[in-house]
Structure formats: structure tokens, C-alpha cells
Design a protein around this motif. Structure first.
Motif, mmCIF file in Angstrom:
data_model
loop_
_atom_site.group_PDB
_atom_site.id
_atom_site.type_symbol
_atom_site.label_atom_id
_atom_site.label_comp_id
_atom_site.label_asym_id
_atom_site.label_seq_id
_atom_site.Cartn_x
_atom_site.Cartn_y
_atom_site.Cartn_z
ATOM 1 N N PHE A 68 -1.322 -11.469 -2.582
ATOM 2 C CA PHE A 68 -2.286 -12.525 -2.293
ATOM 3 C C PHE A 68 -1.631 -13.866 -1.993
ATOM 4 O O PHE A 68 -2.315 -14.890 -1.934
ATOM 5 N N ASP A 69 -0.306 -13.882 -1.791
ATOM 6 C CA ASP A 69 0.423 -15.079 -1.399
ATOM 7 C C ASP A 69 0.123 -16.251 -2.337
ATOM 8 O O ASP A 69 -0.248 -17.337 -1.891
ATOM 9 N N LEU A 70 0.270 -16.005 -3.625
ATOM 10 C CA LEU A 70 -0.017 -17.045 -4.618
ATOM 11 C C LEU A 70 1.163 -18.007 -4.716
ATOM 12 O O LEU A 70 2.302 -17.578 -4.895
ATOM 13 N N PRO A 71 0.911 -19.334 -4.618
ATOM 14 C CA PRO A 71 1.994 -20.313 -4.611
ATOM 15 C C PRO A 71 2.431 -20.766 -6.001
ATOM 16 O O PRO A 71 3.251 -21.663 -6.126
ATOM 17 N N PHE A 72 1.879 -20.167 -7.038
ATOM 18 C CA PHE A 72 2.192 -20.576 -8.409
ATOM 19 C C PHE A 72 2.708 -19.371 -9.197
ATOM 20 O O PHE A 72 2.578 -18.231 -8.763
ATOM 21 N N ARG A 73 3.283 -19.658 -10.348
ATOM 22 C CA ARG A 73 3.874 -18.605 -11.159
ATOM 23 C C ARG A 73 2.827 -17.898 -12.024
ATOM 24 O O ARG A 73 1.889 -18.515 -12.515
ATOM 25 N N LEU A 74 3.045 -16.607 -12.201
ATOM 26 C CA LEU A 74 2.247 -15.788 -13.106
ATOM 27 C C LEU A 74 3.151 -15.410 -14.271
ATOM 28 O O LEU A 74 4.291 -15.000 -14.064
ATOM 29 N N LEU A 75 2.635 -15.559 -15.484
ATOM 30 C CA LEU A 75 3.429 -15.341 -16.682
ATOM 31 C C LEU A 75 2.934 -14.120 -17.448
ATOM 32 O O LEU A 75 1.720 -13.904 -17.569
ATOM 33 N N ALA A 76 3.877 -13.343 -17.953
ATOM 34 C CA ALA A 76 3.569 -12.113 -18.683
ATOM 35 C C ALA A 76 3.480 -12.399 -20.181
ATOM 36 O O ALA A 76 4.471 -12.764 -20.808
ATOM 37 N N ASP A 77 2.300 -12.227 -20.729
ATOM 38 C CA ASP A 77 2.041 -12.420 -22.164
ATOM 39 C C ASP A 77 1.646 -11.057 -22.734
ATOM 40 O O ASP A 77 0.511 -10.836 -23.145
ATOM 41 N N GLU A 78 2.612 -10.130 -22.704
ATOM 42 C CA GLU A 78 2.309 -8.731 -23.014
ATOM 43 C C GLU A 78 1.818 -8.505 -24.438
ATOM 44 O O GLU A 78 1.044 -7.587 -24.684
ATOM 45 N N ASP A 79 2.238 -9.341 -25.394
ATOM 46 C CA ASP A 79 1.741 -9.178 -26.766
ATOM 47 C C ASP A 79 0.546 -10.105 -27.032
ATOM 48 O O ASP A 79 0.063 -10.204 -28.149
ATOM 49 N N LYS B 168 6.540 -6.941 -13.310
ATOM 50 C CA LYS B 168 6.453 -6.185 -12.047
ATOM 51 C C LYS B 168 5.044 -6.232 -11.464
ATOM 52 O O LYS B 168 4.864 -6.403 -10.258
ATOM 53 N N SER B 169 4.044 -6.084 -12.309
ATOM 54 C CA SER B 169 2.660 -6.155 -11.859
ATOM 55 C C SER B 169 2.359 -7.536 -11.286
ATOM 56 O O SER B 169 1.742 -7.674 -10.227
ATOM 57 N N HIS B 170 2.833 -8.584 -11.995
ATOM 58 C CA HIS B 170 2.620 -9.957 -11.518
ATOM 59 C C HIS B 170 3.278 -10.184 -10.155
ATOM 60 O O HIS B 170 2.704 -10.836 -9.285
ATOM 61 N N THR B 171 4.473 -9.649 -9.987
ATOM 62 C CA THR B 171 5.193 -9.828 -8.723
ATOM 63 C C THR B 171 4.402 -9.202 -7.570
ATOM 64 O O THR B 171 4.250 -9.820 -6.511
ATOM 65 N N ARG B 172 3.887 -7.986 -7.776
ATOM 66 C CA ARG B 172 3.079 -7.326 -6.734
ATOM 67 C C ARG B 172 1.816 -8.143 -6.427
ATOM 68 O O ARG B 172 1.473 -8.339 -5.264
ATOM 69 N N PHE B 173 1.128 -8.586 -7.465
ATOM 70 C CA PHE B 173 -0.126 -9.352 -7.312
ATOM 71 C C PHE B 173 0.138 -10.662 -6.568
ATOM 72 O O PHE B 173 -0.577 -11.018 -5.629
ATOM 73 N N LYS B 174 1.191 -11.363 -6.971
ATOM 74 C CA LYS B 174 1.535 -12.646 -6.354
ATOM 75 C C LYS B 174 1.852 -12.470 -4.870
ATOM 76 O O LYS B 174 1.396 -13.236 -4.030
ATOM 77 N N THR B 175 2.622 -11.424 -4.555
ATOM 78 C CA THR B 175 3.019 -11.161 -3.169
ATOM 79 C C THR B 175 1.800 -10.756 -2.332
ATOM 80 O O THR B 175 1.612 -11.264 -1.219
#
Length: 153
Positions: free
Chosen positions: A85-96, A76-83
């Protein structure tokens, strides 16, 4: 801390992306990958690094490469950040932070005078054959983008 060398096989991974789909490094064989590790969504240095990769994205794509950003933040945090700043690439969650550790980008840092464990801003460039072509640990946001572009030439 893992010590990787240029020419080593890139550690494989499967992580949830900002769109909820799992991204597997093995599925990207035949393409070059800029994998960058950053501490936290929507903080000044991390935003500068992400926007730097966004602004250089066409040059990166022209070199048969893609960008993936990895941090311990959730989807969810990645989705907000990507939106935002209009990032054209994927952000991956490495929570552990297992993938971050496998790439040697997790370590001791100094924060407000205290020693803490966390993401050490870094990036790696993986070649078409899944081997490490460039490794930059403890890199500044602007140098990360410049060095990744140089490694892709």
C-alpha cells in the motif's frame, strides 16, 4: 486495561520496525507523533486506516509530526503490508502486545459473537515534550485520521 489521560507522559517503548531497525519513542523527542494501534495487516478496516494516514501524511508532516502504526503482526507481515500500500511511515511489531496494553488499546472485543482479547483500534497524539495530547480509543478507521489531524492543528 491502562487508563491514560491527556497530559500524562506517553509510555516509552522500543519496538522493531518494518525495516528491522528498533524504533524508540525517546529518540523522537521534539517531534509530534501520531501512534495508531490496529488489529491486523492487510484487513479491510486496517487497510482503510493505514491508507487514510498515508493520504494525509503530507498534512501531518507539515505539522511537525510523524505517524507510527503498531500491531501484533511481525516484521515480515508489516514489510509486505507497507510495500503493498506504499505506506510512507513505519509499522512497528508489538508481538507480545505490551506496548498496546500500556496505551490502553488492548481489550475485550466481540468477534463473530464471541468475546476475545485483542487490539482495540485506537490512536494517540504525543506532543513534542512526550506528553499525550489526544487519546482516541475505539475509533473507526476514517475517524481516526480525521481526529488525529484535528489534534495536530
Amino acid at each position: 486495561m491502562t487508563i491514560l489521560k491527556i497530559g500524562d507522559p506517553a509510555p516509552d517503548f522500543a519496538l522493531p520496525g518494518d525495516n528491522g531497525e528498533t524504533v524508540r519513542l525517546a529518540d523522537l523527542a521534539g517531534r509530534r507523533v501520531v501512534l495508531y494501534f490496529y488489529p491486523k495487516d492487510d484487513t479491510p478496516g486496517c487497510t482503510a486506516q493505514a491508507c487514510g494516514f498515508r493520504d494525509a501524511y503530507l498534512q501531518i508532516e507539515e505539522r511537525n509530526a510523524i505517524v507510527l502504526g503498531i500491531s501484533p503482526d511481525g516484521v515480515k507481515s508489516h514489510t509486505r503490508f507497507k510495500t503493498k500500500f506504499d505506506l510512507p511511515f513505519r509499522l512497528l511489531a508489538d508481538e507480545d502486545h505490551a506496548v498496546t496494553e500500556a496505551y490502553g488499546a488492548w481489550g475485550e472485543k466481540s468477534m463473530y459473537g464471541k468475546k476475545v482479547m485483542g487490539v482495540v483500534r485506537s490512536h494517540v497524539v504525543i506532543d513534542e515534550n512526550g506528553k499525550l495530547a489526544d487519546i482516541q480509543i475505539k475509533v473507526s478507521p476514517s475517524e481516526s485520521v480525521k481526529r488525529a489531524l484535528q489534534a495536530l492543528k
